[in-house]
Design an enzyme around this catalytic site. Structure first.
Site, mmCIF file in Angstrom:
data_model
loop_
_atom_site.group_PDB
_atom_site.id
_atom_site.type_symbol
_atom_site.label_atom_id
_atom_site.label_comp_id
_atom_site.label_asym_id
_atom_site.label_seq_id
_atom_site.Cartn_x
_atom_site.Cartn_y
_atom_site.Cartn_z
ATOM 1 N N ARG A 81 -7.158 -1.987 5.513
ATOM 2 C CA ARG A 81 -5.875 -2.677 5.612
ATOM 3 C C ARG A 81 -5.564 -2.942 7.086
ATOM 4 O O ARG A 81 -5.477 -1.995 7.885
ATOM 5 C CB ARG A 81 -4.763 -1.837 4.964
ATOM 6 C CG ARG A 81 -3.410 -2.465 5.071
ATOM 7 C CD ARG A 81 -2.334 -1.742 4.252
ATOM 8 N NE ARG A 81 -1.077 -2.382 4.541
ATOM 9 C CZ ARG A 81 -0.037 -1.798 5.146
ATOM 10 N NH1 ARG A 81 -0.073 -0.511 5.447
ATOM 11 N NH2 ARG A 81 1.056 -2.485 5.429
ATOM 12 N N HIS A 124 3.574 -7.113 10.473
ATOM 13 C CA HIS A 124 3.746 -5.670 10.726
ATOM 14 C C HIS A 124 4.467 -5.544 12.080
ATOM 15 O O HIS A 124 3.912 -5.043 13.047
ATOM 16 C CB HIS A 124 2.397 -4.963 10.706
ATOM 17 C CG HIS A 124 2.464 -3.473 10.522
ATOM 18 N ND1 HIS A 124 1.805 -2.809 9.512
ATOM 19 C CD2 HIS A 124 3.120 -2.507 11.229
ATOM 20 C CE1 HIS A 124 2.022 -1.500 9.612
ATOM 21 N NE2 HIS A 124 2.827 -1.294 10.646
ATOM 22 N N GLU A 169 7.072 -2.813 5.345
ATOM 23 C CA GLU A 169 8.264 -2.001 5.554
ATOM 24 C C GLU A 169 9.464 -2.781 6.103
ATOM 25 O O GLU A 169 9.886 -2.564 7.246
ATOM 26 C CB GLU A 169 7.938 -0.818 6.484
ATOM 27 C CG GLU A 169 6.813 0.065 5.952
ATOM 28 C CD GLU A 169 6.473 1.239 6.872
ATOM 29 O OE1 GLU A 169 6.894 1.233 8.037
ATOM 30 O OE2 GLU A 169 5.777 2.158 6.412
ATOM 31 N N ASN A 295 4.465 2.936 0.762
ATOM 32 C CA ASN A 295 4.178 3.836 1.893
ATOM 33 C C ASN A 295 5.062 5.070 1.774
ATOM 34 O O ASN A 295 6.283 4.950 1.596
ATOM 35 C CB ASN A 295 4.482 3.153 3.234
ATOM 36 C CG ASN A 295 3.566 1.977 3.513
ATOM 37 O OD1 ASN A 295 2.639 1.709 2.745
ATOM 38 N ND2 ASN A 295 3.817 1.275 4.598
ATOM 39 N N TYR A 297 5.741 9.144 3.455
ATOM 40 C CA TYR A 297 5.444 10.198 4.426
ATOM 41 C C TYR A 297 6.226 11.486 4.166
ATOM 42 O O TYR A 297 5.704 12.571 4.294
ATOM 43 C CB TYR A 297 5.740 9.716 5.862
ATOM 44 C CG TYR A 297 4.770 8.650 6.309
ATOM 45 C CD1 TYR A 297 3.575 8.997 6.913
ATOM 46 C CD2 TYR A 297 5.031 7.304 6.093
ATOM 47 C CE1 TYR A 297 2.651 8.041 7.296
ATOM 48 C CE2 TYR A 297 4.109 6.336 6.472
ATOM 49 C CZ TYR A 297 2.927 6.714 7.073
ATOM 50 O OH TYR A 297 2.009 5.766 7.442
ATOM 51 N N GLU A 352 0.083 3.311 2.603
ATOM 52 C CA GLU A 352 0.100 4.235 3.753
ATOM 53 C C GLU A 352 0.497 5.623 3.275
ATOM 54 O O GLU A 352 1.460 5.782 2.514
ATOM 55 C CB GLU A 352 1.120 3.830 4.826
ATOM 56 C CG GLU A 352 0.720 2.644 5.645
ATOM 57 C CD GLU A 352 1.748 2.315 6.737
ATOM 58 O OE1 GLU A 352 2.470 3.226 7.215
ATOM 59 O OE2 GLU A 352 1.834 1.126 7.083
HETATM 60 O O1 IFM Z 1 2.699 3.948 12.404
HETATM 61 C C1 IFM Z 1 3.589 3.633 11.377
HETATM 62 C C2 IFM Z 1 3.195 2.321 10.722
HETATM 63 O O2 IFM Z 1 3.121 1.294 11.642
HETATM 64 C C3 IFM Z 1 4.201 1.951 9.668
HETATM 65 N N1 IFM Z 1 4.446 3.037 8.756
HETATM 66 C C4 IFM Z 1 4.688 4.336 9.305
HETATM 67 C C5 IFM Z 1 3.633 4.698 10.322
HETATM 68 C C6 IFM Z 1 3.907 6.092 10.901
HETATM 69 O O3 IFM Z 1 5.141 6.134 11.534
#
Ligand code: IFM
Length: 442
Positions: A81, A124, A169, A295, A297, A352
């Site tokens: 990606r 992005h 995002e 995505n 985290y 992600e």
């Molecule tokens: O590095 C970033 C990415 O560019 C977009 N999503 C979150 C990642 C970590 O912060």
């Protein structure tokens, strides 16, 4: 070293797509051979990026791309990606820049020659600066210029792309960039954040039919990020706080795409903060998607507070990554299941997932057991969501390699490959070796 999953897991089917992800501004460098973008300007503004760095060189991927394709291939992944830099492929007059286009054609051809599926994101975060000078995402016209860029670049790239995402995002571009100002362009006003979000979602909807026309055989969609909101206690007040936060930070960016409306708490915005919405905008935004990129985290915990709809709680004793983000994999499963229950989702790709950790390169080895633990728990969380009925077809580790982590500069390392920025030497971390072993074991 290997991540372990039940032998019947869908993640172990050869048809499940495993990949690694990057983005143009974070790795390419070679800023002199493209137009300036909002992140160049932001980096040049004192105090905005923690280590005072910029994207001028980054991982020098623009020059080292051939060796990077070998690196990607050596991991055995099915897909890569990447994102296209709008200011690299377009001139100010709106015509294509052949030098920039040829860079991506060479890269895509090399990936395809190795049997690696290119997943391409068109935006992005690197908006050309001259468009920001004209209002950026606060200017409705930018949505139409994005459609035009999408039209030209997808025609130029022909059938080289396996999947297109319009945006990465929208929350980050609009909220972090225009509402609280910790990302480029660094504007900070509630109404700006809401208006930028509206124009980005509009731009997405305008571009989708263009992608379907120019690239009918690729999977075309969008990538959204989610930080699930949890109440601190079971009290009704904390539950309401978490629900409002979820609407504001998460549902705001997905509900218009599937339901053609903002969440109910739109009504709580003052008239001044409400975005200007034209008749028909939600119809445009609801263009059918071939896939949804998710995505994930971390999560956030909220409680009720006087005078505002919600207050974030720092979970002081919880395990955290080097970003200070809580490690809470159950939220990943909960999120995927709840999206599946709320919306008529197309196939989902985890576009992600990953963690920054305080890596050390010692004798040519990065023994990142902490990141291995993170991946193990989150791959299991994805497996659990699939077991609960969510249709997930792929998983991308963020990131292929350490890179420019936005307002944190080069201080945070998300790669499964370590980058020594002084020499541009790449070293596969133990988490990367484990990823390769998992993929190879299928
Ligand atoms: O590095 C970033 C990415 O560019 C977009 N999503 C979150 C990642 C970590 O912060």
């Amino acid at each position: 070293m290997k991540y372990s999953l039940p032998s019947t897991s869908k993640l172990l089917d050869k048809a499940f797509t495993f990949g690694v992800a990057t983005a143009s501004f974070q790795i390419e460098g070679a800023s002199e051979s493209r137009l300036p973008c909002i992140w160049d300007t932001f980096c040049a503004t004192a105090g905005k990026v923690r280590d005072g760095s910029n994207g001028d060189v980054a991982c020098n991927h623009y020059n080292l791309w051939q060796q990077d394709v070998e690196l990607i291939s050596s991991l055995g992944v099915d897909a890569y990606r990447l994102s296209i830099s709008w200011p690299r492929v377009m001139h100010k007059d709106g015509s294509l820049n052949p030098q920039g286009v040829n860079f991506y054609i060479g890269l895509l051809d090399a990936l395809n020659a190795k049997g690696i599926k290119p997943f391409v994101t068109l935006y992005h975060w690197d908006l050309p600066q001259h468009l920001e000078d004209n209002g950026g995402w606060l200017n409705r016209e930018t949505a139409y210029l994005f459609r035009d860029y999408a039209d030209k670049i997808t025609q130029a790239l022909g059938d080289r792309v396996y999947s297109y995402a319009t945006f990465n995002e929208p929350f980050c571009s609009s909220y972090l960039g225009y509402e609280v100002g910790i990302h480029a362009p660094g504007l900070a006003k509630k109404s700006y954040g809401r208006q930028a979000a509206h124009h980005i979602l509009l731009a997405h909807g305008l571009a989708m039919p263009v992608l379907q026309k120019n690239s009918p055989h690729s999977l075309n969609g969008i990538v959204l990020n989610f930080t699930p909101a949890y109440p601190l206690t079971d009290s009704e007040a904390d539950n309401t706080a978490a629900k409002l936060a979820d609407e504001y930070f998460n549902q705001w960016y997905i509900k218009p795409l599937f339901d053609g409306a903002y969440p109910d708490s739109f009504a709580l915005l003052s008239d001044e903060d409400k975005p200007i919405i034209h008749d028909g905008d939600f119809d445009i935004m609801q263009a059918p998607l071939d896939f949804l990129g998710v995505n994930f985290y971390t999560r956030t915990v909220y409680q009720a507070a006087a005078g505002k709809p919600f207050a974030e709680v720092d979970m002081l004793d919880a395990p955290k990554t080097d970003m200070g983000w809580e490690i809470y994999p159950q939220a990943f499963t909960d999120l995927l299941v709840s999206l599946h229950e709320k919306y008529a989702l197309p196939p989902v790709y985890i576009t992600e997932n990953g963690a920054a950790m305080p890596d050390k390169l010692l004798n040519g080895v990065v023994n990142d057991q902490d990141r291995i633990g993170y991946y193990q728990m989150h791959l299991t969380a994805v497996h659990n969501a699939i077991e609960q009925g969510v249709n997930i077809d792929g998983y991308f580790a963020w990131s292929l390699m350490d890179n420019f982590e936005w307002a944190e500069g080069y201080l945070k390392r998300f790669g499964i490959v370590y980058v020594d920025y002084a020499t541009q030497q790449r070293t596969i971390k133990n988490s990367g070796i484990a990823f390769k072993t998992l993929i190879g074991s299928r």
